[in-house]
Design a protein around this motif. Structure first.
Motif, PDB file in Angstrom:
ATOM      1  N   ARG A   1       8.263  51.277  59.540  1.00 10.96           N
ATOM      2  CA  ARG A   1       9.125  50.096  59.573  1.00 10.96           C
ATOM      3  C   ARG A   1      10.468  50.457  60.179  1.00 10.96           C
ATOM      4  O   ARG A   1      10.989  49.738  61.047  1.00 10.96           O
TER       5      ARG A   1
ATOM      6  N   ARG B   1      10.326  50.982  63.933  1.00  9.36           N
ATOM      7  CA  ARG B   1      10.311  49.730  64.690  1.00  9.36           C
ATOM      8  C   ARG B   1      11.679  49.044  64.687  1.00  9.36           C
ATOM      9  O   ARG B   1      12.134  48.554  65.716  1.00  9.36           O
ATOM     10  N   GLU B   2      12.321  49.005  63.505  1.00  9.35           N
ATOM     11  CA  GLU B   2      13.499  48.160  63.332  1.00  9.35           C
ATOM     12  C   GLU B   2      14.825  48.887  63.559  1.00  9.35           C
ATOM     13  O   GLU B   2      15.816  48.254  63.940  1.00  9.35           O
ATOM     14  N   ASP B   3      14.848  50.180  63.305  1.00  6.84           N
ATOM     15  CA  ASP B   3      16.112  50.927  63.416  1.00  6.84           C
ATOM     16  C   ASP B   3      15.811  52.368  63.838  1.00  6.84           C
ATOM     17  O   ASP B   3      16.003  53.299  63.068  1.00  6.84           O
TER      18      ASP B   3
END
Length: 218
Positions: free
Chosen positions: A171, A174-176
């Motif tokens: 996660r 993908r996001e940070d």
């Protein structure tokens, strides 16, 4: 290829290590979230090959600190692979009946002080506490029935007692991705998108997005 030959795979990329196992007569016998498991030609050993391995070293440390313990597998070889992977060679283990596995797990918290599982639990809890402070995205202890196997003579063995927070790792990737890069050095995540769970469960768009995020942080 025998156990002492496997030690020559130290420092190779995971694909090359797997290729040499295949050429040496080893065969795939298992697939987990992080690793592929190969069985030796004589059936006595397995080699767990992971391209990206943030947590398994803690389980190896447990086995080696309690070497010879009747509830832990015998580790023959443990070595880093290029880019943050790991190869671990241990005795071959087989599944047990669900009831037998649950009986072992039930002993984990309720065992008497002189029960051998108590020694494992205490050391595992110590290592878990240490890893929670030092291993990025540490998940914790995982003592469930699926982690109980048996050796060739029927003795139960505890395996994979710790885990990394894989869902959180990917996660964050993908996001940070910058946060992940700060937590895990580049030389330890070169093959972060090659683990078995991604190869097995990601659709093409998901895999492409993860690879793009990994490429963006080098």
């Amino acid at each position: 290829m025998s156990s002492f030959d496997v030690d020559t795979l130290r420092g190779l990329p995971h694909r090359e290590a797997a290729g040499r196992l295949l050429a040496g007569g080893w065969n795939v016998c298992g697939l987990g979230d992080w690793a592929t498991v190969w069985r030796s030609p004589d059936g006595a050993l397995v080699a767990r090959v992971s391209p990206f391995e943030p947590a398994y070293g803690v389980f190896v440390e447990l086995c080696r600190s309690l070497e010879g313990h009747p509830l832990l597998p015998r580790i023959e070889v443990d070595a880093p692979l290029a880019g943050g992977g790991r190869i671990t060679v241990m005795e071959f283990l087989m599944p047990v009946q669900r009831a037998e596995a649950e009986a072992v797990v039930d002993r984990w918290s309720a065992a008497a002080p002189d029960d051998p599982i108590t020694t494992v639990r205490r050391k595992a809890e110590q290592l878990d506490a240490e890893a929670a402070r030092s291993v990025p995205f540490w998940g914790g202890l995982d003592h469930n029935p699926g982690n109980v196997l048996r050796n060739a003579v029927g003795e139960p063995k505890l395996v994979d007692l710790f885990y990394a927070a894989g869902l959180e790792i990917y996660r964050v990737l993908r996001e940070d991705p910058a946060r992940l890069a700060e937590a895990i050095p580049a030389e330890r995540r070169r093959y972060i998108c090659d683990i078995a769970a991604l190869a097995r469960m990601s659709d093409p768009d998901e895999l492409a997005a993860l690879r793009a995020a990994a490429d963006s942080i080098g």
